[in-house]
Write an enzyme that holds these catalytic residues in place. Structure first.
Site, mmCIF file in Angstrom:
data_model
loop_
_atom_site.group_PDB
_atom_site.id
_atom_site.type_symbol
_atom_site.label_atom_id
_atom_site.label_comp_id
_atom_site.label_asym_id
_atom_site.label_seq_id
_atom_site.Cartn_x
_atom_site.Cartn_y
_atom_site.Cartn_z
ATOM 1 C CD GLU A 1 38.526 42.485 39.556
ATOM 2 O OE1 GLU A 1 37.530 42.498 40.352
ATOM 3 O OE2 GLU A 1 39.415 41.848 40.062
ATOM 4 C CD GLU B 1 34.806 39.186 39.337
ATOM 5 O OE1 GLU B 1 35.152 39.367 40.503
ATOM 6 O OE2 GLU B 1 35.495 38.721 38.474
#
Length: 481
Positions: free
Chosen positions: A187, A380
């Protein structure tokens, strides 16, 4: 139609939330090891957790225990990984996404030689995965850089971090030559939302925090490009991906002003993939820097590296969608994945306020593939919920099954529309410590871990109803939902 042969079904964990053993076999402290659990706050607003300050970090360093720092204990995956991998194999996992704790390999980050005990742990971990024909998907940096480098350099705000990271990468590639799939930064866009967790930046040490955040992001872009080059050279046939928090934002209304507000949020969300896939900064972002007096140091060598060494595929997290408006005063706000935004009245939400938007996943897949036309990998996805362990050892989590069923159905529609999707790893396939709130009670897994927010419990593992459901999904390659 449907998912292609060889589709990589599996799950994902991160070292700082899974391993524990923060002071075992030479490991140094990481930024995650000073993340405190504070129970008496509204868990829907992670921003109200303990603020990151130099004073709080000093207190955490002085405290040698794991009592108030849950990521120091995790779920003891360091000692129980063989048991856990056997459970993943029972579900039929084709891949496991996990990360390497940088401070387990280089305890302070700036040592000349690596910690051999740390290297051996990950070699044994990969060997155990290979035993069950589970393909490793390794994240090199997942919110766990050495704390020493944060204190020494103010983290990634300093260019010297590039060389320290590449030294770490070289050791990983040398030590794990059988790993085919790698991710550089988890991320990566989150530097601008939680700069300490993501980049080791201590806000009270920055004269201009926004400047340092975007400078750190640039240095991570360069490091990612050079790591991609290194990986290709050292491990022939390897593939390196970037990793984005997919923060899908809709306009609150069809008013042009709201549409523009959503457009701007989505444009900035795409900044990391634009740079890491296309190899250059979009002109609109460069204008944003100029208008906000952000003077980002970029050398000619930096820009050349970005252009010459783009990633092979795009991975991303997807949990929810949010709304944006030109005037957000009239919006009901809700939390999401380390972000707060407008709540969509057409969607239900989890116990933690994250909206549940399966179709948003299909929209995200189509948007990403249309924009980049590179293979995609969902690394995810999942929902945090409070589970109940029954006296007979069962956990009935139909709500989680429903969540995954709806999202995988939308994934399939995206694939049938033409999206090239490599695989899917659910987040927290085994219960672990929450990234944002450091809770155990916010559970994501197919496997229940008997541990509470204070660290009490046996740490025994139990199969939830979703465990058996996901096993059937994998066995049918996504046909049986």
């Amino acid at each position: 139609m449907g998912f292609k042969e060889g589709f990589l079904w599996g799950g994902a964990v991160a070292a700082n939330q899974f391993e524990g053993a923060f002071d075992v076999d030479g490991k140094g402290l990481s930024v995650a090891d000073v993340a405190m659990y504070k129970p008496n706050v509204d868990v829907k607003d992670y921003k109200n957790q303990v603020k990151v300050t130099s004073e709080n970090i000093a207190k955490a360093i002085a405290d040698k225990t794991a009592t108030y720092y849950p990521k120091r204990r995790g779920i003891d995956g360091y000692h129980r990984y063989k048991e856990d991998i056997a459970l993943y194999a029972e579900m039929g996992f084709k891949t496991l996404r996990f990360s390497i704790a940088w401070s387990r390999i280089y305890p302070n980050g700036d040592e000349k030689t690596p910690n051999q005990a740390g290297i051996k742990y990950y070699q044994d971990f990969v060997k155990e995965l290979k035993k069950y024909n589970i393909e490793p998907l390794v994240t090199l940096s997942h919110y766990e850089m050495p704390l020493h480098l944060s204190l020494k350099c103010n983290g990634w705000a300093d260019r010297s971090m590039i060389d320290e990271f590449l030294k770490f990468c070289k050791t990983c590639f040398e030590s794990l030559p059988d790993v085919k799939y790698w991710l550089t930064f988890n991320e990566i866009d989150s530097v601008t939302r939680h700069p300490f967790t993501s980049a080791g930046i201590i806000p009270d040490r920055s004269q201009n925090l926004e400047q340092d955040e975007y400078q750190a992001l640039h240095y991570q872009f360069v490091a990612s490009a050079l790591a991609t080059k290194m990986c290709h050279e050292m491990i022939p046939g390897s593939q390196v991906g970037c990793m984005l928090t997919k923060l899908t934002t809709y306009p609150a209304t069809c008013k042009p002003e709201d549409v523009l507000a959503a457009l701007n949020k989505n444009m900035m969300n795409y900044l990391p993939t634009d740079v890491q896939v296309k190899g250059y900064y979009p002109r609109l972002v460069l204008e944003f820097f100029k208008k906000n007096n952000l003077n980002i140091e970029m050398t000619e060598q930096d820009l050349e590296a970005l252009q010459k060494y783009p990633v092979d595929f795009i991975s991303f997290s997807y949990y929810m969608s949010l709304l944006a408006a030109a005037d957000e005063s009239g919006l009901e706000m809700t939390s999401g994945n380390t972000i707060v935004g407008g709540k969509n009245p057409y969607l239900k939400a989890t116990d933690w306020g994250w909206t549940v938007d399966p179709m948003g996943l299909r929209i995200s897949l189509i948007e990403l593939y249309d924009r980049y036309q590179k293979p995609l990998f969902i690394v995810e996805n999942g929902m945090g919920a409070q589970d109940t362990l029954n006296p007979d050892g069962t956990i009935h989590d139909q709500y989680r099954i429903d969540y995954f069923k709806e999202h995988i159905a939308e994934m399939k529609k995206a694939v049938e529309a033409g999206v090239d999707l490599m695989g899917y790893t659910s987040w927290g396939c085994i219960d672990l410590v929450s990234a944002s709130t450091s809770q155990m009670s916010k559970r994501y897994g197919f496997i229940y871990v008997d541990e509470d927010d204070e660290g009490n419990g046996t740490l025994d593992r139990y199969r939830k109803d979703s465990f058996y459901w996901y096993k059937d999904v994998i066995a049918s390659n996504g046909e049986k939902l």
